[in-house]
Design a protein around this motif. Structure first.
Motif, PDB file in Angstrom:
ATOM      1  N   GLY A  75      -4.380   4.185  -5.495  1.00  0.00           N
ATOM      2  CA  GLY A  75      -3.948   5.275  -6.371  1.00  0.00           C
ATOM      3  C   GLY A  75      -3.490   6.488  -5.578  1.00  0.00           C
ATOM      4  N   MET A  77      -2.396   6.500  -2.426  1.00  0.00           N
ATOM      5  CA  MET A  77      -1.152   6.217  -1.699  1.00  0.00           C
ATOM      6  C   MET A  77       0.048   6.193  -2.646  1.00  0.00           C
ATOM      7  N   ALA A  78      -0.209   5.832  -3.898  1.00  0.00           N
ATOM      8  CA  ALA A  78       0.879   5.859  -4.886  1.00  0.00           C
ATOM      9  C   ALA A  78       1.149   7.281  -5.381  1.00  0.00           C
ATOM     10  N   VAL A 206       3.753   5.625  -0.771  1.00  0.00           N
ATOM     11  CA  VAL A 206       4.565   4.449  -1.124  1.00  0.00           C
ATOM     12  C   VAL A 206       5.167   4.703  -2.505  1.00  0.00           C
TER      13      VAL A 206
END
Lengths: 378, 243, 231
Positions: A75, A77-78, A206
């Motif tokens: 979560g 990294m998103a 990402v």
């Protein structure tokens, strides 16, 4: 409803510790909680899952703490501000995602409400997760660990954990305990920006804008390396960054140091007992001071050194078998290590009252006075 | 779609890839690359690899990619997808990660019908760690930890993962098994799996029968025979759950 | 005693409303601007088992959440009373539900300087609950005073069995005199807001129970504690 902010005007409330954590996370802008039930932190999930929809935040109950930890990493990294909470055996499982967060500089925020150990032990209380939170995992303990001593600090430091995790990009842990989780006391809730606290908006690592390989380079993140030199080159700057940030991160509270003949050192809820004990002892004319590390990692090395230079006699009180005492030994190191005179009051998994600390401190001081008296008589 | 030697979404700079000669991973990733190309969704993809040989795919594509820990790529992708529902999250892992150390994640993600794609490369061994018995090792299969062959009485029978999760898969799930011996059909399976996500129907799980001549200690002919005969006999290829 | 704050521990069986009583008392103190801390003692069991609640209220910063000795020890069951003994010393006042617990045998040798009072017996003359009453532990440390109050019986015969803990709450508040009756009423109403909304009769019932408890405390104290010396 209001402007969508969980807290606008400051307000004093009477709350349980787990509820305080949730309001702090909401105020700090946390968007998602991935959690797994374990006592005594369960109410964090309960309050969160009730309040989250009101402020458009998300929740998922995962299949275990490994899943909670890695989903939190995914979560973050998103591009969302995510966190989790756990205790005891759950903190053990959390070492795996925490170590990934250290290597990849992911601002993972984890609330730990300590329970008794080893093993499943009690669901009630302890201070036995100090080493686990500060140095657990395969690696170098590149985390920030806060140990709050009151509900106000639980609120302040949870917000700070979010702020500093995202600012310095190290995992940040708030090390509470079962007492703090389950007790109710007053706390002032506030909106962090109104107090000048800067919370960086999260940004994704990402799922970035643009077509990868055409409009931009793809984001490729790894934490496995082929050769040892490659790892060393990747790790060294992270360690350097941690050491660079340490002096600005460390935090402590101290009192009655100047003429003290004994310093009581304790952290978290025991630090609070120590402070109350020292205040009472001072009323009785006993020359006792206190030192309470608020960050256990990085540890306030220089601060405690200064205090122990002034008064090298200390009494370490903790609800563990010497985990804080070891941190102190590491911190003072070198010459000072031989000149300090450390007395200990270890009660693994047991609460420590102010009365107990008063008795211990008195007995140390009186023994010392008798010793010096008999030395004079001889 | 014209047959290319290299899908558009492959990253040229990192080719030739790092897998062993004869390894099936390249073919699985080719089938996936073709499917992503044909749907033109590279921009939306977040590709996560487990550890084990699948980690070698960490810079394989022109996708945003994260390499995670053993068995943990599923919850990682679940987390990313939960906070960014418009992403296409793909979890890429081996049979050890999916059916042993991370099986709870696969089971629970399926139960929740998480809108992610899970690709499980089944080569019947733990390959990167040197050829130990896997949950999928066939009866009698010689591995480093079953030197006299897997003995079902002692070590149990191989796990048919897709069949297991198909037994409770919720409405909307897509579960299939493909093989690297037929890459084009495999890429169609991948495409259907991805479409299932794009339509927000449910989880998509694709197990792919693959090869590991390095740890099987087989030549080209025996490698292919093992894949086509022994493995395919035990692990039937086809769609198990679809709509 | 390390501070001027009042320390109270209430013990009973799960389901007796011990935690609610303690929580409301602490809430009332907080609303008055006092320092307050409440912590439940809990074990692995979800239901049943003894339940202890710790409250500290006053004007000084509260130190540790748990303490060694309480100024007021309240027991609603025999089992909890055994656990509560550790919190008693010569300054402690003991309050017990005499309709649930047999009154202790007065014996100076065993319990030291001890007295026990019960409210005028007219309403409880029947002693209908006697058969179910549990034994008061034989040994008690030396304490300042022991009071018995038939809260459960009063609740059952005059109000509603569910409000026994509110009677106790009233008595505890009356004993400590750290909060006004009005503050406790306000905290109680706040706590019961949802239930009162559904059943408005509950408000009166609970307030009556509270007031009766409060007055009982006054009457019990009149007989023992000199004015100005509040336990």
């Amino acid at each position: 409803m209001n402007n969508g902010k969980p807290i606008n005007e400051e307000r004093q409330v009477f709350m349980y510790g787990n509820e305080v954590v949730v309001w702090a996370a909401l105020a700090a802008g946390a968007e998602f909680l991935f959690g797994y039930p374990i006592t005594p932190q369960n109410e964090i999930m309960h309050y969160w899952s009730h309040l989250a929809p009101r402020y458009d935040r998300g929740f998922l109950q995962t299949e275990d703490e490994l899943s909670a930890g890695f989903a939190t990493l995914g979560g973050i990294m998103a591009g969302a501000c995510c966190f989790s909470a756990t205790s005891g055996p759950g903190t053990v499982l959390f070492q795996e995602p925490l170590s990934m967060a250290e290597m990849m500089r992911i601002p993972l925020v984890l609330i730990v409400q300590q329970r008794g150990g080893p093993s499943t032990a009690t669901v009630i209380y302890s201070q036995q997760e100090v080493f686990l939170t500060a140095f657990g995992g395969n690696g170098e303990g590149l985390r920030i660990v806060y140990s709050p001593g009151s509900h106000q600090e639980m609120y302040d430091l949870t917000i700070k954990a979010f702020a500093n995790a995202w600012e310095y990009r190290f995992p940040a842990l708030v090390l509470g305990d079962g007492y703090q989780a389950q007790m109710r006391e007053p706390v002032t809730l506030y909106d962090p920006p109104r107090r000048g606290i800067i919370l960086k908006p999260p940004s994704p690592l990402v799922g970035l804008e643009g077509v990868p390989g055409k409009e931009r380079e793809p984001a490729h993140w790894r934490n496995a390396f082929s050769v040892e030199e490659e790892l060393y080159d990747a790790l060294k700057p992270i360690i350097d960054d941690f050491h660079w940030a340490a002096p600005t991160l460390t935090q402590k509270e101290e009192g009655f140091i100047e003429d003290a003949e004994l310093i009581v050192v304790a952290h978290g809820i025991v630090g609070r007992s120590a402070e109350a004990a020292v205040r009472e002892l001072r009323k009785e004319g006993m020359p006792v001071g206190f030192f309470r590390p608020i960050t256990l990692r990085p540890f306030p090395d220089n601060d405690i050194k200064k205090v122990l230079h002034a008064c090298p006699r200390l009494l370490v009180a903790e609800s563990a078998q010497g985990q804080l005492a070891k941190l102190i030994r590491i911190a003072v190191g070198g010459e000072l290590e031989h000149s300090i005179e450390m007395y200990t009051y270890f009660r693994p998994g047991l609460g420590i009252t102010s009365e107990e600390i008063m008795r211990e401190a008195k007995s140390v001081i009186n023994r010392k006075r008798e010793e010096s008296l008999s030395a004079v008589l001889l | 779609m014209s047959e290319r030697s290299m899908p558009l979404s492959w990253r040229k700079e990192t080719k030739p890839h790092k897998f062993c000669p004869g390894c099936g991973h390249g073919l699985v990733l080719k089938a996936l690359g073709m499917a992503v190309d044909s749907l033109d969704i590279a921009e939306k993809v977040v590709f996560g690899c487990d550890i084990g040989c699948s980690l070698l795919a960490w810079d394989f594509f022109d996708f945003d990619t994260v390499q995670t820990h053993h068995g943990r790529v599923v919850p990682f992708i679940v987390g990313a997808k939960r906070v960014r529902p418009n992403l296409v999250g793909i979890a890429y892992m081996g049979d050890g990660g999916a059916y042993a150390i991370g099986v709870q994640h696969l089971v629970n993600a399926t139960m929740r019908n998480d809108r992610i794609m899970v690709i499980i490369v089944n080569n019947t061994v733990y390959a990167m760690t040197g050829g130990q018995m896997a949950p999928t090792s066939l009866p009698g299969q010689v591995t480093e930890t079953t030197p006299k062959g897997r003995e079902p009485f002692r070590e149990g029978y191989p796990l048919r993962g897709p069949e297991m999760i198909a037994s409770f898969a919720p409405e909307g799930a897509y579960i299939a098994r493909g093989t690297v011996s037929r890459v084009r059909p495999l890429s169609h399976v991948m495409e259907r799996a991805l479409k299932n996500l794009l339509d927000d129907r449910g989880i998509s799980v694709v197990e792919v029968l693959s090869t590991c001549p390095t740890n099987w200690r087989t030549d080209a002919e025996d490698t292919w025979k093992y894949l086509e005969k022994e493995m395919t006999d035990y692990f039937p290829v086809g769609e198990l759950v679809s709509s | 005693m390390t501070s001027g704050n009042r320390r109270i521990v209430i013990g009973g069986e799960g389901g007796q409303g011990v935690q609610a009583a303690a929580d409301i008392l602490a809430q009332a103190a907080f609303e008055e601007g006092k320092k307050a801390l409440y912590i439940p003692n809990f074990g692995i069991e979800q239901r049943g088992g003894t339940s202890l609640a710790f409250v500290q209220i006053g004007t000084e910063t509260v130190g540790s959440p748990k303490f060694e000795h309480a100024h007021l020890v309240v027991a609603l069951s025999s089992r909890s009373l055994e656990r509560l003994q550790g919190y008693m010393n010569e300054d402690s006042i003991i309050l017990f539900d005499s309709s649930l617990l047999e009154p202790p045998q007065v014996s100076d040798e065993v319990v030291g300087r001890q007295t026990f009072n019960t409210i005028a017996p007219e309403t409880f003359a029947e002693r209908r609950l006697t058969g179910q009453r549990q034994k008061f532990p034989e040994m008690l440390p030396k304490v300042r005073a022991v009071f018995g109050l038939p809260a459960s019986e009063m609740a059952q015969t005059k109000l509603h069995p569910r409000v026994a803990n509110i009677i106790i709450l009233g008595t505890v508040a009356g004993f400590t005199k750290m909060v006004t009756l009005e503050s406790v009423e306000a905290a109680l109403e706040k706590r019961l807001a949802h239930k009162i909304e559904r059943d408005p009769a509950l408000k009166d019932l609970n307030l009556k129970a509270l007031e009766w408890g409060w007055q009982s405390a006054g009457r019990m104290l009149e007989g023992l504690v000199p004015a100005g010396e509040i336990p």
